[in-house]
Each structure stands twice: as structure tokens, then as C-alpha cells.
Design an enzyme around this catalytic site. Structure first.
Site, PDB file in Angstrom:
ATOM      1  N   HIS A 145      28.505  97.730  42.457  1.00  0.00           N
ATOM      2  CA  HIS A 145      28.427  95.697  42.963  1.00  0.00           C
ATOM      3  C   HIS A 145      29.494  95.295  43.820  1.00  0.00           C
ATOM      4  O   HIS A 145      30.247  96.543  43.251  1.00  0.00           O
ATOM      5  CB  HIS A 145      28.875  95.218  41.524  1.00  0.00           C
ATOM      6  CG  HIS A 145      27.984  93.725  41.270  1.00  0.00           C
ATOM      7  ND1 HIS A 145      29.143  92.492  41.614  1.00  0.00           N
ATOM      8  CD2 HIS A 145      27.442  92.532  40.975  1.00  0.00           C
ATOM      9  CE1 HIS A 145      28.928  91.292  41.321  1.00  0.00           C
ATOM     10  NE2 HIS A 145      28.048  91.810  41.128  1.00  0.00           N
ATOM     11  N   PRO A 146      29.260  94.668  44.638  1.00  0.00           N
ATOM     12  CA  PRO A 146      30.119  93.769  45.253  1.00  0.00           C
ATOM     13  C   PRO A 146      31.843  93.858  44.755  1.00  0.00           C
ATOM     14  O   PRO A 146      33.163  94.222  45.413  1.00  0.00           O
ATOM     15  CB  PRO A 146      29.754  93.011  45.989  1.00  0.00           C
ATOM     16  CG  PRO A 146      28.332  92.603  45.555  1.00  0.00           C
ATOM     17  CD  PRO A 146      27.865  93.301  44.952  1.00  0.00           C
ATOM     18  N   ARG A 147      31.784  93.328  43.768  1.00  0.00           N
ATOM     19  CA  ARG A 147      33.360  93.357  42.883  1.00  0.00           C
ATOM     20  C   ARG A 147      33.274  94.589  42.466  1.00  0.00           C
ATOM     21  O   ARG A 147      34.949  94.820  41.730  1.00  0.00           O
ATOM     22  CB  ARG A 147      33.212  92.745  41.528  1.00  0.00           C
ATOM     23  CG  ARG A 147      32.972  91.111  41.624  1.00  0.00           C
ATOM     24  CD  ARG A 147      34.318  90.428  42.006  1.00  0.00           C
ATOM     25  NE  ARG A 147      35.562  90.705  41.478  1.00  0.00           N
ATOM     26  CZ  ARG A 147      35.941  90.547  40.100  1.00  0.00           C
ATOM     27  NH1 ARG A 147      35.127  90.045  39.559  1.00  0.00           N
ATOM     28  NH2 ARG A 147      36.362  90.485  39.472  1.00  0.00           N
ATOM     29  N   LYS A 148      32.811  96.118  42.529  1.00  0.00           N
ATOM     30  CA  LYS A 148      33.605  97.367  42.509  1.00  0.00           C
ATOM     31  C   LYS A 148      34.389  97.590  43.347  1.00  0.00           C
ATOM     32  O   LYS A 148      34.839  96.821  44.638  1.00  0.00           O
ATOM     33  CB  LYS A 148      32.651  97.988  42.117  1.00  0.00           C
ATOM     34  CG  LYS A 148      32.056  97.869  40.642  1.00  0.00           C
ATOM     35  CD  LYS A 148      32.893  97.221  39.582  1.00  0.00           C
ATOM     36  CE  LYS A 148      31.897  96.821  38.374  1.00  0.00           C
ATOM     37  NZ  LYS A 148      30.916  95.451  37.951  1.00  0.00           N
ATOM     38  N   ILE A 149      34.349  98.932  43.474  1.00  0.00           N
ATOM     39  CA  ILE A 149      35.288  99.206  44.588  1.00  0.00           C
ATOM     40  C   ILE A 149      34.930 100.325  45.989  1.00  0.00           C
ATOM     41  O   ILE A 149      35.618  99.704  46.945  1.00  0.00           O
ATOM     42  CB  ILE A 149      36.066 100.605  44.130  1.00  0.00           C
ATOM     43  CG1 ILE A 149      37.069 100.316  42.661  1.00  0.00           C
ATOM     44  CG2 ILE A 149      37.403 101.606  44.680  1.00  0.00           C
ATOM     45  CD1 ILE A 149      38.763  99.171  42.996  1.00  0.00           C
TER      46      ILE A 149
END
Length: 383
Positions: free
Chosen positions: A176-180
Site C-alpha cells: 500500500h502507498p503508506r508502506k515502505i
């Protein structure tokens, strides 16, 4: 506005998607296979199976682990709701356990909640901080339980010198875009068991015995069978092409995030009214998020601090959610008492952390936070 997070995507990632689109093969195909092989190699796992997101990764992991109706799976409430939802998807019941000061499952509390219905423990590596995998593996052996790792936030994190992903039978990641690293959305399951690997590949594509690529490349007419009821949980080749390029940068991204976290550490360590995130010896976080805890003597409330920072142009987020406090889970049959989890949610905030952050942005956040602590009643001015 300084955002709480943003994905590190550059031109080479876009070009990878571009060339894949022009190749004519855009759904699950050769790029997905390449991404799987490279991700398995990166983590040290024997196999990796790409799926549409981490929630579907958790769902399929529950199925292959044999979790079903009436079973209980112990997990933290202090996690994104998808953790508990994946248990509900197979008709099982989540049993929420307490967390420790590192935001991960408290093993003593977990053991106290094991009973005859318990079939698995879902260990979350919260905000990139690894949980104590070896201790939970021993606990699972003692009670004949399955261990599943929710590593949604933990790509690139390390436990005892080894990348998260190869320590246990089922480890689930998010892109997901919030991940690394990100593929827009997407997920991966790593495993060292060949039987799990083969069944996971079936389940993600409607239980189809022969995948599209094999049929396409065959010089003979072949027909597929659908061996069991499966799902449409596939990753596309467009996503995988981006993922391959993102994976090449993962170690560098983690190094950058750890450098930013150190600047936060150094800049905030003398503030006695907050607690900074820590790491145990042998654990290395990727700092997917940087969470600070506000002690009781902090001069203003958590929500007031968030609002004042927002007015200064700094986005923050509340502490990690407690699933048992969400509307969808408030009608649980058993009463849930998790004072530490609730306290951490209510008294923590996540500060911005992403690559690249400029030194000026980081110092502005630190300076603003210090200023609000020293003079909490001074009116804010816009940036």
C-alpha cells in the site's frame, strides 16, 4: 503542508509500468513471477506468492493454515482492522490480546488467552517494529498452534540479523502507498512450505489448475480445471513491474528512514514528557511510522497537539487504532479489557516520515513540537 507519508516512486518505476503496458501482458504473468522470485530471495524465504493486497494475503493464509468456523485466533486489537477482519472472513473469532511497550503482542497476555478453541496466533510487526518471532514460535509449538505473521508494515525490517519473511510458515506483506515500498496496492505471502505455496497459487486465481501464462505458452491445446473454490486475488504485471524496481531500492529506503528516525531521536530525546520509539537488541525497524507517546505531564492534550501542528503545516495521525473500539467490533460477546492498548492509542501520535524528507522539514517539525511544549498557549500562525 508536510504530509504524514508519501510513497517513494521515481521515473524508473513509471517506466517499468510503461514498458509492461506496451508488452501486451498486463495481468498476472511473467513480471509477477519475477517479482515473487526476487522477493523470496530478498527475505530468505523459499517461496513468495503475490496477491492483490495484504488483507487478501492474510485471508488466504488463514485458509491454508486450516483456520475455520468456531476457531479462535489471538491477535492484537492495536492494529489496522484488516488484521481482525481476515480472521472473521474464515468464520473464526479474533481474540484480542494486550501489547507491550514496543506496540507488539505481549506474550504473557497471549498465553493467558489460549484455550481449547485457539488454533493460531497472528503476530503483527506493528509500524515496522519486529515482534519476538522465536518466542511466539516456541509458544505455538507448546500449544500446537499455527503462527501467522502480519508483516504489512515490516518489509525490510530485521529480526536477529535476518529479514522479516523467512522465520515462520506464513508471512504477509503490504505494498500500500503508506508502506515502505508500493505497487499502488498489492501484497505478498512468503512461505517455506511447498504445499502452502502450491495451494496459495491456486486460491488466488479461482482454484484454476493451469494459469493463463502456461496455457498461453503451450504448443498444445490444454484445458484448465477448477480444483476448489478460489478467489480473484491476483496481482497485475503492471504492479509487479513497479514492485521489482521498488524492491531494488528497499534497503536504501530503509537506511534513509532509519537516518530520519535518528534525527528525530536526537532532536527529541531531551523532552521528558514524551516517550520515543525504541528497539530491542537484535531487532531492526524500518520505521514505517514514527510514533511518540505523550506522558501525563505533557502540557496539552494529544488532539490539541495534533491540531496545533496541523495549523503550523504539519500533518500527523492518531495512535494506532484499537479494533475492539470500532463500531464493527463493539458487539463482541466477550468484554475486552486492554488498558495499555487503549492508552497507547489515546496518548500517541505519528509524526511525518517519508523519503525524501529535507533536513529543513525535519528540523521544522522538531522545532515546532518543542515550541508548543514550551509555550502551548501561544496562538499559532500559518506557514
Amino acid at each position: 503542508m508536510i504530509p504524514i507519508a508519501k510513497p517513494y516512486l521515481i521515473e524508473e518505476d513509471a517506466l517499468a509500468a510503461y514498458h509492461t503496458i506496451l508488452s501486451g501482458w498486463i495481468t498476472q504473468g511473467p513480471r509477477v513471477q519475477e517479482f515473487e522470485e526476487k522477493f523470496a530471495s530478498f527475505t530468505g524465504a523459499k517461496y513468495a506468492v503475490a496477491v492483490s493486497n495484504c488483507t487478501t494475503a492474510l485471508h488466504l493464509s488463514m485458509i491454508v493454515a486450516g483456520i475455520g468456523p468456531g476457531d479462535e485466533v489471538i491477535c492484537p486489537s492495536m492494529s489496522y482492522i484488516a488484521t481482525a477482519n481476515s480472521i472473521k472472513y474464515v468464520g473464526a473469532n479474533p481474540v484480542f490480546a494486550e501489547v507491550n511497550e514496543f506496540y507488539n503482542l505481549d506474550i504473557a497476555d497471549v498465553e493467558n488467552r489460549i484455550n481449547s478453541k485457539t488454533k493460531a496466533i497472528l503476530l503483527v510487526h506493528q509500524i515496522g517494529m519486529p515482534g519476538d518471532i522465536d518466542a511466539f514460535k516456541k509458544l505455538c509449538v507448546r500449544y500446537n498452534l499455527k503462527l501467522i505473521e502480519d508483516a504489512a508494515c515490516a518489509a525490510g525490517s530485521e529480526y536477529k540479523g535476518q529479514k522479516i519473511g523467512s522465520h515462520s510458515e506464513l508471512v504477509c506483506f503490504s505494498f500500500h502507498p503508506r508502506k515502505i515500498i508500493s505497487t499502488g496496492d498489492g501484497g505478498m505471502i512468503t512461505t517455506n512450505r511447498e504445499d502452502y505455496y502450491n495451494r496459495l497459487k491456486l486460491l488466488r486465481q479461482h482454484g484454476m489448475s493451469i494459469n493463463d501464462r502456461v496455457r498461453h505458452n503451450s504448443d498444445k491445446v490444454i484445458f484448465e480445471d477448477h480444483i476448489e473454490v478460489g478467489y480473484n486475488y491476483r496481482m497485475t504485471d503492471i504492479q509487479a513491474a513497479v514492485g521489482i524496481k521498488q524492491l531494488e531500492k528497499l534497503d536504501w529506503i530503509v537506511d534513509q528512514r532509519r537516518m530520519i528516525a535518528k534525527v528525530y531521536h536526537d532532536g527529541l530525546k531531551d523532552i521528558s514528557s514524551i516517550v520515543l520509539p525504541g528497539e530491542e537488541e537484535g531487532y531492526q525497524s524500518n520505521y514505517q511510522s514514527y510514533s511518540i507517546y505523550l506522558k501525563e505531564d505533557f502540557p496539552i492534550s494529544r488532539n490539541e497537539l495534533m491540531q496545533k501542528l496541523l495549523e503550523k503545516g504539519i500533518a500527523t495521525r492518531r495512535g494506532i487504532m484499537n479494533t475492539h473500539r470500532e463500531t464493527a467490533y463493539k458487539k463482541l460477546k466477550r468484554k475486552v479489557k486492554l488498558p495499555r492498548s487503549e492508552d497507547l492509542q489515546e496518548r500517541s501520535i505519528l509524526l511525518p516520515l517519508y523519503v525524501p524528507m529535507s533536513p529543513q522539514e525535519i528540523e521544522f517539525i522538531i522545532g515546532t513540537l518543542k515550541g508548543l511544549i514550551e509555550s502551548p498557549a501561544i496562538p499559532n500562525s500559518s506557514v
